[in-house]
Motif scaffolding. Structure first.
Motif, PDB file in Angstrom:
ATOM      1  N   ARG A   1      14.373   1.607  -0.341  1.00  0.00           N
ATOM      2  CA  ARG A   1      13.473   0.353   1.123  1.00  0.00           C
ATOM      3  C   ARG A   1      12.632  -0.968   0.612  1.00  0.00           C
ATOM      4  NH1 ARG A   1       7.508   3.437  -0.907  1.00  0.00           N
ATOM      5  NH2 ARG A   1       8.457   5.312  -0.128  1.00  0.00           N
ATOM      6  N   LEU A   2      13.592  -1.386   2.589  1.00  0.00           N
ATOM      7  CA  LEU A   2      13.537  -2.891   2.725  1.00  0.00           C
ATOM      8  C   LEU A   2      12.664  -3.305   2.947  1.00  0.00           C
ATOM      9  CD1 LEU A   2      18.100  -2.962   2.719  1.00  0.00           C
ATOM     10  CD2 LEU A   2      16.350  -4.210   1.044  1.00  0.00           C
ATOM     11  N   PRO A   3      12.162  -4.278   3.255  1.00  0.00           N
ATOM     12  CA  PRO A   3      12.240  -5.379   2.036  1.00  0.00           C
ATOM     13  C   PRO A   3      11.822  -4.614   0.373  1.00  0.00           C
ATOM     14  CG  PRO A   3      11.358  -6.812   3.754  1.00  0.00           C
ATOM     15  CD  PRO A   3      11.211  -4.794   3.990  1.00  0.00           C
ATOM     16  N   LYS A   4      13.009  -4.664  -0.534  1.00  0.00           N
ATOM     17  CA  LYS A   4      12.104  -4.401  -2.040  1.00  0.00           C
ATOM     18  C   LYS A   4      10.876  -4.199  -2.012  1.00  0.00           C
ATOM     19  CE  LYS A   4      16.264  -3.456  -3.116  1.00  0.00           C
ATOM     20  NZ  LYS A   4      17.405  -1.804  -4.007  1.00  0.00           N
ATOM     21  N   PRO A   5      10.621  -2.567  -2.767  1.00  0.00           N
ATOM     22  CA  PRO A   5       9.048  -3.214  -3.378  1.00  0.00           C
ATOM     23  C   PRO A   5       8.323  -3.621  -4.807  1.00  0.00           C
ATOM     24  CG  PRO A   5      10.025  -0.980  -3.461  1.00  0.00           C
ATOM     25  CD  PRO A   5      11.854  -1.434  -3.206  1.00  0.00           C
ATOM     26  N   SER A   6       7.491  -4.740  -4.573  1.00  0.00           N
ATOM     27  CA  SER A   6       6.502  -6.168  -5.222  1.00  0.00           C
ATOM     28  C   SER A   6       6.398  -5.328  -6.761  1.00  0.00           C
ATOM     29  CB  SER A   6       5.723  -6.836  -4.575  1.00  0.00           C
ATOM     30  OG  SER A   6       4.792  -5.152  -4.378  1.00  0.00           O
TER      31      SER A   6
ATOM     32  N   LYS B   1      -0.353  -3.644  16.935  1.00  0.00           N
ATOM     33  CA  LYS B   1      -0.056  -2.255  17.456  1.00  0.00           C
ATOM     34  C   LYS B   1       1.927  -1.687  17.171  1.00  0.00           C
ATOM     35  CE  LYS B   1       1.697  -0.477  21.619  1.00  0.00           C
ATOM     36  NZ  LYS B   1       2.205  -0.062  23.731  1.00  0.00           N
ATOM     37  N   GLY B   2       1.675  -0.486  16.500  1.00  0.00           N
ATOM     38  CA  GLY B   2       2.933  -0.929  15.737  1.00  0.00           C
ATOM     39  C   GLY B   2       2.915  -0.416  14.459  1.00  0.00           C
ATOM     40  N   THR B   3       1.402  -0.602  13.776  1.00  0.00           N
ATOM     41  CA  THR B   3       1.572  -0.982  12.078  1.00  0.00           C
ATOM     42  C   THR B   3       1.880   0.520  11.825  1.00  0.00           C
ATOM     43  OG1 THR B   3       0.684  -2.753  12.788  1.00  0.00           O
ATOM     44  CG2 THR B   3       0.589  -1.641  10.335  1.00  0.00           C
ATOM     45  N   MET B   4       1.151   1.666  12.528  1.00  0.00           N
ATOM     46  CA  MET B   4       1.322   3.031  12.116  1.00  0.00           C
ATOM     47  C   MET B   4       2.147   3.207  11.639  1.00  0.00           C
ATOM     48  SD  MET B   4      -0.286   6.482  13.536  1.00  0.00           S
ATOM     49  CE  MET B   4       1.207   5.744  15.141  1.00  0.00           C
ATOM     50  N   MET B   5       3.131   3.415  13.193  1.00  0.00           N
ATOM     51  CA  MET B   5       4.930   3.813  12.631  1.00  0.00           C
ATOM     52  C   MET B   5       5.672   3.074  11.399  1.00  0.00           C
ATOM     53  SD  MET B   5       7.095   5.783  13.956  1.00  0.00           S
ATOM     54  CE  MET B   5       5.890   6.278  15.286  1.00  0.00           C
ATOM     55  N   TYR B   6       5.093   1.363  11.270  1.00  0.00           N
ATOM     56  CA  TYR B   6       5.774   0.778   9.976  1.00  0.00           C
ATOM     57  C   TYR B   6       5.428   1.559   9.120  1.00  0.00           C
ATOM     58  CZ  TYR B   6       7.169  -3.748   7.736  1.00  0.00           C
ATOM     59  OH  TYR B   6       7.896  -4.639   6.467  1.00  0.00           O
ATOM     60  N   ALA B   7       4.336   1.348   9.136  1.00  0.00           N
ATOM     61  CA  ALA B   7       3.498   2.418   7.346  1.00  0.00           C
ATOM     62  C   ALA B   7       4.844   3.577   7.463  1.00  0.00           C
ATOM     63  CB  ALA B   7       2.300   2.548   7.337  1.00  0.00           C
ATOM     64  N   VAL B   8       4.709   3.917   8.242  1.00  0.00           N
ATOM     65  CA  VAL B   8       4.921   5.850   8.783  1.00  0.00           C
ATOM     66  C   VAL B   8       6.287   5.426   7.803  1.00  0.00           C
ATOM     67  CG1 VAL B   8       5.441   8.038   9.603  1.00  0.00           C
ATOM     68  CG2 VAL B   8       2.983   7.138   9.165  1.00  0.00           C
TER      69      VAL B   8
ATOM     70  N   HIS C   1       4.672   2.833  -8.702  1.00  0.00           N
ATOM     71  CA  HIS C   1       3.340   4.051  -8.137  1.00  0.00           C
ATOM     72  C   HIS C   1       1.798   3.445  -8.876  1.00  0.00           C
ATOM     73  CE1 HIS C   1       6.919   6.378  -6.567  1.00  0.00           C
ATOM     74  NE2 HIS C   1       5.802   6.194  -5.554  1.00  0.00           N
ATOM     75  N   GLY C   2       1.146   3.172  -7.841  1.00  0.00           N
ATOM     76  CA  GLY C   2      -0.465   3.030  -8.086  1.00  0.00           C
ATOM     77  C   GLY C   2      -1.216   1.445  -8.519  1.00  0.00           C
ATOM     78  N   VAL C   3       0.235   0.712  -7.936  1.00  0.00           N
ATOM     79  CA  VAL C   3      -0.491  -1.119  -7.857  1.00  0.00           C
ATOM     80  C   VAL C   3      -0.478  -0.876  -6.479  1.00  0.00           C
ATOM     81  CG1 VAL C   3       0.333  -3.035  -8.522  1.00  0.00           C
ATOM     82  CG2 VAL C   3       1.163  -1.333 -10.028  1.00  0.00           C
ATOM     83  N   TRP C   4      -2.222  -1.542  -6.560  1.00  0.00           N
ATOM     84  CA  TRP C   4      -2.788  -1.372  -5.034  1.00  0.00           C
ATOM     85  C   TRP C   4      -2.856  -3.184  -4.109  1.00  0.00           C
ATOM     86  CZ3 TRP C   4      -2.772   2.677  -2.288  1.00  0.00           C
ATOM     87  CH2 TRP C   4      -2.723   4.031  -3.375  1.00  0.00           C
TER      88      TRP C   4
ATOM     89  N   TYR D   1       0.483  -1.152   0.083  1.00  0.00           N
ATOM     90  CA  TYR D   1       0.044   0.497   0.178  1.00  0.00           C
ATOM     91  C   TYR D   1       0.579   1.027   0.450  1.00  0.00           C
ATOM     92  CZ  TYR D   1      -3.668   3.785   1.410  1.00  0.00           C
ATOM     93  OH  TYR D   1      -4.426   4.523   1.853  1.00  0.00           O
ATOM     94  N   VAL D   2       2.480   0.901   0.760  1.00  0.00           N
ATOM     95  CA  VAL D   2       2.313   2.134   0.998  1.00  0.00           C
ATOM     96  C   VAL D   2       3.969   2.792  -0.308  1.00  0.00           C
ATOM     97  CG1 VAL D   2       4.425   3.397   2.385  1.00  0.00           C
ATOM     98  CG2 VAL D   2       2.886   2.031   3.624  1.00  0.00           C
ATOM     99  N   ASP D   3       3.703   1.608  -0.888  1.00  0.00           N
ATOM    100  CA  ASP D   3       4.612   1.216  -2.717  1.00  0.00           C
ATOM    101  C   ASP D   3       3.972   1.756  -3.468  1.00  0.00           C
ATOM    102  OD1 ASP D   3       7.290   0.407  -0.863  1.00  0.00           O
ATOM    103  OD2 ASP D   3       6.311  -1.947  -1.615  1.00  0.00           O
ATOM    104  N   ALA D   4       2.753   1.493  -3.141  1.00  0.00           N
ATOM    105  CA  ALA D   4       1.910   2.259  -4.360  1.00  0.00           C
ATOM    106  C   ALA D   4       1.125   3.339  -4.163  1.00  0.00           C
ATOM    107  CB  ALA D   4      -0.201   1.367  -4.872  1.00  0.00           C
ATOM    108  N   ARG D   5       1.573   4.208  -2.901  1.00  0.00           N
ATOM    109  CA  ARG D   5       1.447   5.443  -3.143  1.00  0.00           C
ATOM    110  C   ARG D   5       1.987   6.662  -3.615  1.00  0.00           C
ATOM    111  NH1 ARG D   5       0.598   9.080   0.925  1.00  0.00           N
ATOM    112  NH2 ARG D   5      -1.471  10.033   1.098  1.00  0.00           N
ATOM    113  N   TRP D   6       2.125   8.113  -3.770  1.00  0.00           N
ATOM    114  CA  TRP D   6       3.313   8.965  -3.490  1.00  0.00           C
ATOM    115  C   TRP D   6       2.674   9.995  -2.490  1.00  0.00           C
ATOM    116  CZ3 TRP D   6       7.031   9.700  -8.116  1.00  0.00           C
ATOM    117  CH2 TRP D   6       5.943   9.687  -8.857  1.00  0.00           C
ATOM    118  N   ASN D   7       4.226   9.543  -1.711  1.00  0.00           N
ATOM    119  CA  ASN D   7       3.906   9.650  -0.220  1.00  0.00           C
ATOM    120  C   ASN D   7       5.527  11.476  -0.390  1.00  0.00           C
ATOM    121  OD1 ASN D   7       2.655   7.388   0.697  1.00  0.00           O
ATOM    122  ND2 ASN D   7       4.412   6.582  -0.312  1.00  0.00           N
ATOM    123  N   LEU D   8       4.943  12.469   0.506  1.00  0.00           N
ATOM    124  CA  LEU D   8       5.776  13.079   0.599  1.00  0.00           C
ATOM    125  C   LEU D   8       7.087  13.147   1.248  1.00  0.00           C
ATOM    126  CD1 LEU D   8       3.210  16.297   1.155  1.00  0.00           C
ATOM    127  CD2 LEU D   8       4.258  16.023  -1.168  1.00  0.00           C
TER     128      LEU D   8
END
Length: 204
Positions: free
Chosen positions: A190-195, A173-180, A199-202, A103-110
């Motif tokens: 990023r590790l693990p490498k994006p699959s 618990k801790g999932t939010m910090m993992y995503a951010v 971007h845009g592959v949800w 999800y994070v890798d599919a999104r354009w994040n600032l």
């Protein structure tokens, strides 16, 4: 005192042996011991049964442990490059963590542009050190970028949390910090490498 038997030979009445003395005599004569050795005392037996908790050769044990840890690190690093679930570190294992990463890798994040932007603002600040007005403007602009990335991270978590609850139920618990934390990393590092490379592959 003496009597004669029918054959006329003198005889004497034999004395009955004492049972205690007889047993002592047999013991002195070397009666065979079943164990072949005296029974050890309790403290001696307990000391003999104790085994050292660490091997005698500590250098060899330390070397073996270090080699095993190095092999495990190599497996984990290779798994983070290839996405092999079997050897991923515990913090990255599981379908929920994989969904978060996708999800994070599919999104354009600032956040993924924050480090290059911050570096550029530092260079600008050095260039305008002699100009107080421009230095303040650059600093305020940097604070604005930080605020925008925080807002973007909040929006990221709100959307992701809804999806996680719909798909997995409880969110650990801790999932939010993992995503951010992943969102604030440059995509290529990023590790693990994006699959997916784009971007845009949800995730489904």
């Amino acid at each position: 005192m003496f009597s004669r038997n029918k054959s006329g030979a003198p005889s004497s009445t034999p004395e009955t042996p004492d049972p205690v003395d007889a047993a002592a005599e047999v013991e002195k004569a070397g009666a065979p011991d079943r164990k072949g050795r005296p029974t050890p005392k309790r403290n001696v037996a307990q000391a003999a049964n104790k085994r050292p908790l660490v091997p005698n050769d500590r250098k060899a044990a330390t070397k073996a442990a270090r080699e095993k840890a190095r092999e495990q690190r190599n497996l984990e690093y290779k798994a983070m490059q290839t996405g092999d679930e079997r050897h991923l570190p515990p913090r990255d294992k599981g379908p929920l963590k994989r969904y978060v990463r996708d999800y994070v890798d599919a999104r354009w994040n600032l956040g993924e542009f924050f480090l290059p932007i911050a570096f550029g603002f530092i260079v600008l600040n050095l260039l305008f050190m002699s100009n107080a007005t421009m230095s303040v403007i650059v600093l305020l602009a940097l604070y604005g970028i930080v605020l925008l990335t925080i807002v973007d991270a909040v929006l990221l978590w709100r959307g992701l949390k809804k999806r996680l609850r719909a798909k997995f139920g409880d969110v650990p618990k801790g999932t939010m910090m993992y995503a951010v934390m992943r969102a604030f990393q440059i995509r290529r590092s990023r590790l693990p490498k994006p699959s997916s490379k784009k971007h845009g592959v949800w995730p489904e």
